[in-house]
Design a protein around this motif. Structure first.
Motif, short mmCIF file in Angstrom:
data_model
loop_
_atom_site.label_atom_id
_atom_site.label_comp_id
_atom_site.label_asym_id
_atom_site.label_seq_id
_atom_site.Cartn_x
_atom_site.Cartn_y
_atom_site.Cartn_z
N LEU A 127 47.82 7.68 21.48
CA LEU A 127 46.45 8.16 21.55
C LEU A 127 45.55 7.42 20.56
N LEU A 128 46.06 7.16 19.36
CA LEU A 128 45.29 6.42 18.37
C LEU A 128 45.06 4.97 18.82
N VAL A 129 46.07 4.38 19.42
CA VAL A 129 45.93 3.01 19.93
C VAL A 129 44.90 2.96 21.05
N SER A 130 44.90 3.97 21.93
CA SER A 130 43.91 4.03 23.00
C SER A 130 42.50 4.13 22.43
N LEU A 131 42.33 4.92 21.36
CA LEU A 131 41.02 5.04 20.72
C LEU A 131 40.59 3.69 20.14
N PHE A 132 41.54 2.98 19.55
CA PHE A 132 41.24 1.64 19.04
C PHE A 132 40.86 0.70 20.19
N GLY A 133 41.53 0.86 21.34
CA GLY A 133 41.19 0.04 22.50
C GLY A 133 39.77 0.29 22.98
N ILE A 134 39.34 1.55 22.92
CA ILE A 134 37.96 1.87 23.32
C ILE A 134 36.98 1.21 22.36
N PRO A 247 36.55 4.75 30.61
CA PRO A 247 35.75 3.57 30.24
C PRO A 247 36.16 2.31 30.99
N ILE A 248 37.45 2.20 31.33
CA ILE A 248 37.89 1.02 32.09
C ILE A 248 37.27 1.03 33.48
N PHE A 249 37.31 2.19 34.17
CA PHE A 249 36.69 2.28 35.49
C PHE A 249 35.19 2.01 35.41
N TRP A 267 38.29 -7.37 28.06
CA TRP A 267 39.62 -7.58 28.65
C TRP A 267 40.71 -7.07 27.70
N LEU A 268 40.57 -7.40 26.41
CA LEU A 268 41.56 -6.97 25.43
C LEU A 268 41.57 -5.44 25.30
N ILE A 272 44.72 -2.88 26.06
CA ILE A 272 45.26 -1.97 25.05
C ILE A 272 45.29 -0.53 25.57
N ILE A 273 44.18 -0.09 26.17
CA ILE A 273 44.10 1.28 26.68
C ILE A 273 45.14 1.51 27.78
N PHE A 274 45.22 0.57 28.72
CA PHE A 274 46.14 0.71 29.83
C PHE A 274 47.58 0.74 29.33
N THR A 275 47.91 -0.15 28.41
CA THR A 275 49.28 -0.22 27.87
C THR A 275 49.65 1.06 27.13
N ALA A 276 48.72 1.56 26.30
CA ALA A 276 48.99 2.78 25.53
C ALA A 276 49.14 3.98 26.45
N THR A 277 48.29 4.08 27.48
CA THR A 277 48.34 5.21 28.41
C THR A 277 49.65 5.23 29.18
N ILE A 278 50.06 4.07 29.68
CA ILE A 278 51.31 3.99 30.43
C ILE A 278 52.51 4.24 29.53
N SER A 279 52.46 3.74 28.29
CA SER A 279 53.56 3.95 27.36
C SER A 279 53.76 5.43 27.07
N LEU A 280 52.65 6.15 26.88
CA LEU A 280 52.75 7.58 26.60
C LEU A 280 53.34 8.33 27.79
#
Length: 288
Positions: A127-134, A247-249, A267-268, A272-280
Motif C-alpha cells: 500500500l505504501l509503494v502504491s502511494l509512492f507510485g501515485i 489514477p491509471i485509468f 509510465w513509471l 509501480i502501482i500495478f506491480t504493488a497492487t498485483i503483489s498484494l
C-alpha cells in the motif's frame, strides 16, 4: 494474474474504471463554462434518478440502527467530496491526490485494529509503494501548499475510510436500493449550495453543460455501484487497494479522449502501482 484473482477483484476494477471515467469527462464540462457545484448537483441527482429507475428489489423495512448507518455513510461521503474539492483549491492537485490516497493505508490499519488482526507487513508495504507510485504518476509538486490544504485532504481521506468501514456490515446490502438511499442527502446539500451561490442557477446552464455533467454522472453511478458491490465481496481493504488503479485509468482515458501525452514519470508510476497492487492480491493476506 490468475483467473481466480481477477474474478475476485473484478468489481473493484470496474469501480476504479467508472470513477476515472467520471473524472475524465469533467474537463469537458469545465471547458464549456460549468462550475463545481453544478457538476456535483447533476452527478448526485442523476445518480439518484438512475438508481431509482434500476432499483427493482422489493422495499425492505430497515431497523433504526441500519437507518443510522446509512445516513452516516451519506454524511461522510458528502464530507469526502466537499473536503476533497476544498483541498485542491488550497494545494496543488498532485499533493492533494497523494494526501487523499492515504485512505487505503488508513483503512488497512483501522480494519486490522477493529478486527483484532495482526499486521501483514507485505500488505502494508504494498500500500505504501502504491502511494509512492501515485506521487510519481501525478508528478508531485510540494510548492505553494499550506497546512489547511493538507488538513482538508486528510479529512477527505478519513471520511472515505469511514465510508469503507461502515459499508462492510451485514445490514448494508449492495445494490441500487443502497445507492438510491445514500444519494438523497448529498443531492439536497449540493443542490442547495448551487442555488445559493449562483446568481442565475437556471439561465446559466447550457445544453453542453448538461451533456458533459450527465456523462460524468454515469461514470459516478457505475463507480459507486461497483464500489459497494466490491466491499460486499472482498471487503474494504482489498477494495481500497484495487482503487489505486483509478489514477491509471484516468491517465489512460486522458490519452484516449484528451490526447494527453505520457511522460516517463507517468509510465513509471503506473508500473509501480500495478506491480504493488498485483503483489498484494497474489501474496498478501486476503482481508475481508
Amino acid at each position: 494474474m490468475s483467473n481466480k484473482i481477477f474474478s475476485s477483484i473484478f468489481t473493484a476494477i470496474l469501480s476504479a474504471f467508472f470513477f476515472s471515467l467520471a473524472a475524465t469527462t469533467a474537463p469537458y464540462f469545465y471547458g464549456v463554462g460549468g462550475g463545481v457545484f453544478l457538476l456535483l448537483s447533476v452527478r448526485y441527482v442523476s445518480t439518484f434518478i438512475f438508481a431509482s429507475i434500476l432499483n427493482k428489489s422489493p422495499k425492505k423495512i430497515k431497523s433504526k440502527a441500519t437507518h443510522i448507518r446509512l445516513i452516516l455513510i451519506s454524511i461522510f461521503q458528502a464530507i469526502f467530496i466537499a473536503s476533497y474539492m476544498y483541498s485542491i483549491s488550497l494545494i496543488p492537485l498532485s499533493l492533494a491526490v497523494v494526501v487523499i490516497y492515504t485512505f487505503p493505508i488508513i483503512t488497512f490499519f483501522v480494519n486490522s485494529i477493529l478486527k483484532s488482526r495482526s499486521i501483514d507487513f507485505l500488505s502494508a508495504a504494498a500500500l505504501l509503494v502504491s502511494l509512492f507510485g501515485i506521487w510519481i504518476l501525478v508528478q508531485g509538486d510540494s510548492s505553494n501548499w499550506n497546512l489547511w490544504g493538507v488538513f482538508w485532504g486528510l479529512i477527505a481521506s478519513l471520511a472515505q475510510v469511514t465510508v469503507n468501514i461502515l459499508s462492510r456490515h451485514k445490514s448494508v446490502e449492495s445494490g441500487w436500493g443502497l445507492i438510491q438511499y445514500i444519494m438523497v442527502l448529498p443531492s439536497v446539500v449540493f443542490v442547495l449550495i448551487y442555488f445559493i451561490v449562483t446568481l442565475e442557477p437556471i439561465a446559466s446552464v447550457s445544453s453542453e453543460m448538461l451533456l458533459w455533467s450527465i456523462l460524468s454522472a454515469m461514470g459516478m453511478t457505475g463507480g459507486i455501484y461497483f464500489f459497494f458491490r466490491s466491499i460486499s465481496i472482498i471487503g474494504p481493504v482489498r477494495t481500497s487497494n484495487v482503487m489505486y488503479l483509478e489514477p491509471i485509468f484516468t491517465i489512460i482515458l486522458g490519452v484516449i479522449l484528451l490526447q494527453d501525452m505520457l511522460g516517463m514519470n507517468q509510465w513509471l508510476g503506473m508500473f509501480i502501482i500495478f506491480t504493488a497492487t498485483i503483489s498484494l492480491e497474489r501474496w498478501g493476506k486476503k482481508y475481508n
